[in-house]
Motif scaffolding. Structure first.
Motif, mmCIF file in Angstrom:
data_model
loop_
_atom_site.group_PDB
_atom_site.id
_atom_site.type_symbol
_atom_site.label_atom_id
_atom_site.label_comp_id
_atom_site.label_asym_id
_atom_site.label_seq_id
_atom_site.Cartn_x
_atom_site.Cartn_y
_atom_site.Cartn_z
ATOM 1 N N ALA A 197 12.510 1.084 7.184
ATOM 2 C CA ALA A 197 13.849 0.704 6.740
ATOM 3 C C ALA A 197 13.820 0.033 5.373
ATOM 4 O O ALA A 197 14.728 0.230 4.554
ATOM 5 N N THR A 198 12.764 -0.730 5.113
ATOM 6 C CA THR A 198 12.662 -1.469 3.850
ATOM 7 C C THR A 198 12.166 -0.599 2.703
ATOM 8 O O THR A 198 12.702 -0.642 1.592
ATOM 9 N N THR A 199 11.125 0.189 2.958
ATOM 10 C CA THR A 199 10.482 0.960 1.892
ATOM 11 C C THR A 199 11.050 2.366 1.739
ATOM 12 O O THR A 199 10.799 3.022 0.723
ATOM 13 N N LYS A 200 11.771 2.835 2.767
ATOM 14 C CA LYS A 200 12.327 4.199 2.776
ATOM 15 C C LYS A 200 11.219 5.259 2.789
ATOM 16 O O LYS A 200 11.442 6.411 2.409
ATOM 17 N N CYS A 201 10.038 4.873 3.232
ATOM 18 C CA CYS A 201 8.937 5.828 3.294
ATOM 19 C C CYS A 201 9.081 6.707 4.532
ATOM 20 O O CYS A 201 9.814 6.379 5.471
ATOM 21 N N SER A 202 8.353 7.806 4.539
ATOM 22 C CA SER A 202 8.352 8.673 5.712
ATOM 23 C C SER A 202 7.571 8.007 6.844
ATOM 24 O O SER A 202 6.465 7.484 6.619
ATOM 25 N N PRO A 203 8.102 8.021 8.075
ATOM 26 C CA PRO A 203 7.366 7.445 9.206
ATOM 27 C C PRO A 203 6.009 8.095 9.417
ATOM 28 O O PRO A 203 5.115 7.493 10.023
ATOM 29 N N SER A 204 5.840 9.314 8.920
ATOM 30 C CA SER A 204 4.569 10.024 9.092
ATOM 31 C C SER A 204 3.429 9.372 8.328
ATOM 32 O O SER A 204 2.259 9.666 8.581
ATOM 33 N N ARG A 205 3.750 8.489 7.415
ATOM 34 C CA ARG A 205 2.715 7.802 6.639
ATOM 35 C C ARG A 205 2.188 6.559 7.353
ATOM 36 O O ARG A 205 1.323 5.867 6.825
ATOM 37 N N LEU A 206 2.702 6.297 8.540
ATOM 38 C CA LEU A 206 2.311 5.108 9.300
ATOM 39 C C LEU A 206 1.885 5.480 10.713
ATOM 40 O O LEU A 206 2.509 6.331 11.353
ATOM 41 N N ASP A 207 0.824 4.852 11.178
ATOM 42 C CA ASP A 207 0.385 4.978 12.567
ATOM 43 C C ASP A 207 0.144 3.586 13.131
ATOM 44 O O ASP A 207 -0.152 2.646 12.377
ATOM 45 N N VAL A 208 0.243 3.458 14.448
ATOM 46 C CA VAL A 208 -0.045 2.195 15.129
ATOM 47 C C VAL A 208 -1.162 2.436 16.128
ATOM 48 O O VAL A 208 -1.046 3.306 17.002
ATOM 49 N N TRP A 209 -2.243 1.688 15.972
ATOM 50 C CA TRP A 209 -3.375 1.786 16.885
ATOM 51 C C TRP A 209 -3.617 0.424 17.542
ATOM 52 O O TRP A 209 -3.534 -0.608 16.867
ATOM 53 N N LEU A 220 0.822 -1.208 0.000
ATOM 54 C CA LEU A 220 0.000 0.000 0.000
ATOM 55 C C LEU A 220 0.857 1.259 0.000
ATOM 56 O O LEU A 220 0.543 2.243 -0.679
ATOM 57 N N LEU A 221 1.948 1.230 0.738
ATOM 58 C CA LEU A 221 2.857 2.372 0.746
ATOM 59 C C LEU A 221 3.528 2.543 -0.613
ATOM 60 O O LEU A 221 3.677 3.659 -1.111
ATOM 61 N N ARG A 222 3.926 1.431 -1.204
ATOM 62 C CA ARG A 222 4.541 1.483 -2.544
ATOM 63 C C ARG A 222 3.566 2.064 -3.560
ATOM 64 O O ARG A 222 3.978 2.742 -4.517
ATOM 65 N N LEU A 223 2.273 1.848 -3.338
ATOM 66 C CA LEU A 223 1.236 2.291 -4.264
ATOM 67 C C LEU A 223 0.690 3.673 -3.894
ATOM 68 O O LEU A 223 -0.405 4.046 -4.300
#
Length: 302
Positions: A72-84, A45-48
């Motif tokens: 670390a794998t996708t090099k995406c910004s951490p801001s694009r992920l949340d943990v609930w 989903l992040l890649r897309l």
């Protein structure tokens, strides 16, 4: 016999399509996403180009560790992920999660991936654990998020998607409990005589029934522009079965997995397909297998 031929063909000769749909600006939730299929689905989903993906997990620390691996794998910004936090063995946790969803500005899709598979008898919220986690809480979560999905669809003009991860093992569910003269849930809650080797299969069959009924109650239209579907990733190399078993049984399982099972990455493609923005309307209320609407169906009068 027809199911086993279908299963073997799927596992040996079909590779789910690599996801290419565009999820730009979209906000998505994946339950059970700190490991296995859900973890791999998040990476896709992040890649897309998903704007935000929420990892709904039972243990927040494990979710945060998963985020570090994904970044670390996708090099995406951490801001694009949340943990609930979300614990499907507790109804209050599902309701609290739903209340949090209601505060979101936008929600475009949910992959209801979390579930359990065990041969051990356990109860939670007064029901056998498979029934609580795989059926009742999954159903409750769907009802909790559906209003936000509808609201977002009206706001954005994009069709929302609500997908429940099932299993093709539903096709071989014996479901002896349906023969009871009383309530089926009472029969499923009876420890004596319970066939735990069939319970996961039964839970996924009941989930399919729920998805079909929910889809009938929420037909596609201006008031509910949400595709509701049920999908199977097939047999995958996953850690969902965590019971301690004897060495011989474990050896047999490992041989079978090595010969037939898909990798979690390949299996996760089916999860992403089930909530892709360009999913065909015919998927509403359908069971998806190998990224297609399954032709091999189960009647509601099972």
């Amino acid at each position: 016999m027809s199911y086993f031929l279908t299963f073997l063909h799927s596992q040996l000769f079909v590779t789910p399509t690599y996801p290419t749909s565009d999820f730009s600006n979209q906000v998505l939730i994946v339950t059970g996403s700190n490991t296995g299929l859900g973890f791999e689905a998040v990476k896709h989903l992040l890649r897309l180009n998903a704007a935000k993906v929420i990892l709904a997990v039972r243990t927040v620390s494990k979710g945060e560790a998963a985020v570090q691996k994904i970044v670390a794998t996708t090099k995406c910004s951490p801001s694009r992920l949340d943990v609930w936090p979300l614990d499907l063995s507790k109804y209050d946790s599902v309701k609290q999660f739903g209340a949090r969803v209601h505060t979101m500005d936008r929600l475009d899709g949910l992959i209801q991936n979390a579930g359990i598979l065990t041969s051990n008898w356990e109860t939670c919220e007064t029901h056998e654990s498979h029934i609580t986690v795989n059926v009742i809480s999954a159903a409750l979560l769907g009802l909790e998020v559906l209003p936000k999905l509808r609201e977002s669809a009206k706001k954005t003009g994009l069709r929302g998607r609500l997908s429940f991860v099932g299993s093709d093992l539903q096709y071989i569910a014996k479901f002896k409990e349906k023969e009871t003269n009383g309530r089926i849930f009472d029969a499923l809650d009876a420890k004596e005589g319970a066939d735990m080797s069939d319970r996961y299969n039964v839970s996924k069959l009941l989930l399919l029934y729920y998805v079909r009924i929910l889809a009938e109650m929420a037909p596609l239209g201006p008031e509910s522009n949400i595709i509701i579907d049920n999908t199977t990733p097939g047999a995958c190399k996953s850690d969902i079965f965590r019971d301690e078993v004897g060495w011989f049984k474990r050896m047999v399982m490992n041989v079978g997995i090595s010969m037939l099972a898909r990798t979690t990455e390949v299996g996760s493609r089916t999860l992403v397909h089930a909530i892709k923005p360009d999913l065909e309307p015919q998927a509403h209320g359908a069971f998806l297998m190998d990224c297609k609407i399954a032709k091999y169906v189960i009647k509601l009068s099972h």
